[in-house]
Scaffold this motif. Sequence first.
Motif: not given
Length: 114
Positions: A9-17, A110-112
Amino acid sequence: VQLQASGGGLVQAGGSLRLSCAASGSIFSISARAWYRQAPGKQRELVAFITSDGITNYADFVKGRFTISRDNDRNTVYLQMNSLKPEDTAVYYCKVVAGTQGYWGQGTLVTVSS
């Protein structure tokens, strides 16, 4: 034998998946499970693998941030990704190695974002 990857999915930098890859069908003598990734315009590269004995190995660029694990009862391998960076953006593929055979999942994107 089918491998179904999910969790991208799409997550901001620093996030987790957390990615999952469930295998269906009969696979005997699994020696290792692995995650690879392929960024646009780049070759597919190994991210991490876990052997049947539970030994893990990580690419330098994810050490300390990603964790590979498996659930033998569910025939599933996971990739916990923390502290994500924009350069982690890629399609992530799972792979199961059994004997001389390698089985690939279909990939999950995965998109950061920065």
